[in-house]
Design a protein around this motif. Structure first.
Motif, short mmCIF file in Angstrom:
data_model
loop_
_atom_site.label_atom_id
_atom_site.label_comp_id
_atom_site.label_asym_id
_atom_site.label_seq_id
_atom_site.Cartn_x
_atom_site.Cartn_y
_atom_site.Cartn_z
N ILE A 33 -3.61 -4.27 -2.49
CA ILE A 33 -4.36 -2.85 -1.38
C ILE A 33 -3.00 -2.32 -0.30
N ASP A 34 -3.49 -2.01 1.03
CA ASP A 34 -2.18 -1.56 1.35
C ASP A 34 -2.03 -2.07 2.89
N GLU A 35 -1.53 -2.12 4.18
CA GLU A 35 -1.49 -2.36 4.53
C GLU A 35 -2.85 -2.43 5.47
N ASN A 36 -3.84 -0.19 5.10
CA ASN A 36 -4.67 -0.55 6.23
C ASN A 36 -5.93 -1.41 5.23
N GLY A 37 -5.52 -2.20 4.26
CA GLY A 37 -6.68 -2.62 3.20
C GLY A 37 -7.40 -1.60 2.76
N LYS A 38 -6.84 -0.62 1.79
CA LYS A 38 -7.08 0.30 0.85
C LYS A 38 -6.46 -0.30 -0.25
N MET A 39 -7.23 0.47 -1.74
CA MET A 39 -7.35 -0.64 -2.50
C MET A 39 -6.48 0.15 -3.60
N VAL A 40 -5.70 -0.08 -4.38
CA VAL A 40 -3.87 1.15 -4.57
C VAL A 40 -4.32 0.77 -6.09
N ALA A 41 -4.12 -0.15 -6.37
CA ALA A 41 -4.15 -0.88 -8.11
C ALA A 41 -5.03 -1.70 -8.23
N ASP A 42 -5.71 -1.80 -9.28
CA ASP A 42 -6.21 -2.64 -9.74
C ASP A 42 -6.25 -3.40 -11.59
N VAL A 43 -6.38 -4.27 -12.01
CA VAL A 43 -6.05 -4.32 -13.72
C VAL A 43 -6.73 -5.78 -13.98
N THR A 44 -7.76 -5.46 -14.74
CA THR A 44 -8.77 -6.72 -15.83
C THR A 44 -8.05 -6.53 -17.01
N LEU A 45 -7.51 -7.41 -17.60
CA LEU A 45 -7.44 -7.92 -18.79
C LEU A 45 -8.06 -9.39 -19.33
N LYS A 46 -7.60 -9.41 -20.47
CA LYS A 46 -8.61 -10.97 -21.28
C LYS A 46 -7.09 -11.71 -21.23
N SER A 47 -7.90 -13.04 -21.10
CA SER A 47 -6.14 -13.86 -20.26
C SER A 47 -6.46 -14.73 -22.20
N ARG A 48 -4.69 -15.39 -21.57
CA ARG A 48 -4.21 -15.59 -22.94
C ARG A 48 -3.80 -16.70 -22.93
N ILE A 49 -3.26 -17.82 -24.02
CA ILE A 49 -4.09 -19.01 -23.61
C ILE A 49 -2.51 -19.49 -22.63
#
Length: 264
Positions: free
Chosen positions: A19-35
């Motif tokens: 998020i930026d300094e204003n609290g806006k979400m600018v990036a997101d990622v969801t990945l399957k977890s590895r060991i």
């Protein structure tokens, strides 16, 4: 512009939000977890950072908070905060009117009461048994030989419910396989599975202080059949969040990072 990161290292999926300094979400990622949790976190951070032209790597983030099952494994994290606190803060950012959460993760189920500032008022957790968790639903989908997405919608077509009596994931899977083998309607078996999980959420919802509405977080929040079953069992309205419910832990971690980074 300053940027703040939250990395939620879960047992099943690793999520990252910037998020930026204003609290806006600018990036997101969801990945399957590895060991290897470190590799999972690093990969999710790298992919999130690729979405923000102003920063090159995790060191460019003004503050980074790790949370979740592997929160101690997040590279370059300035601090680690429990997933309970981060889910509460994430939901508060997404919808401040929601004060009660059921978080269904890969290995546990939590009921969380949210205060007016996004902090935790109270919580309860079931981490002694995998029944009702993400792992449980994965096992049920395997028994039905279908994807989790297809399984989550199957019970919506059921006219009746076939109760699932087993309280353990292993025994429940055996019970389901037997019922399928007997030729019982698969949608009615699925409805029984969703109902059994909803009943397990009852105590969590009460501990969370839910009165008229509640929201679900974690990957299982995308299970339409479960949402319908919870509404029937708990007699509460399940609120859909405007942001992916699986990102709530990472979003809350990013907001904590913003608060702490700006206070430096």
């Amino acid at each position: 512009m300053k940027y703040y990161g939250g990395c939620d290292s879960g047992s099943t999926y690793t999520k990252c939000v910037i998020i930026d300094e204003n609290g806006k979400m600018v990036a997101d990622v969801t990945l399957k977890s590895r060991i290897n949790s470190v590799q999972s976190c690093q990969e999710s951070l790298d992919k999130a950072i690729e979405q923000v032209p102003d920063i090159k790597n995790a060191k460019d983030l003004d503050y980074l908070v790790g949370t979740g099952y592997g929160r101690n494994k997040v590279p370059f994290a300035d601090e680690n905060i429990s997933e309970i606190s981060c889910h509460a803060m994430g939901v508060h950012m997404a919808d401040p009117t929601v004060k009660a959460i059921i978080d269904i993760g890969g290995q546990d189920v939590k009921g969380i009461a949210v205060d007016t500032d996004g902090t935790v008022k109270n919580f309860a957790m079931n981490d002694k048994c995998s029944a009702g968790t993400g792992r449980f639903f994965e096992a049920m989908a395997r028994a039905f030989e279908m994807s989790l997405s297809d399984f989550s919608k199957l019970s919506l077509k059921a006219k009746n419910v076939i109760p699932i009596t087993a309280q353990c994931t292993v025994f429940a899977e055996s019970e389901v396989i037997s019922l399928v083998g007997e030729g019982k309607p698969m949608d009615e078996i699925a409805a029984g599975i969703e109902l059994s999980v909803a009943k397990r959420c009852f105590v969590m919802a009460k501990k969370a202080g839910a009165v008229d509405k509640i929201t679900l977080t974690g990957g299982c929040a995308k299970n339409d059949g479960l949402k319908e079953a919870i509404e029937k069992v708990l007699k509460l309205k399940v609120i859909d969040l405007p942001i992916d419910p699986q990102l709530m832990g990472a979003l809350g971690a990013a907001e904590f990072a913003r608060q702490k980074g700006m206070a430096k």
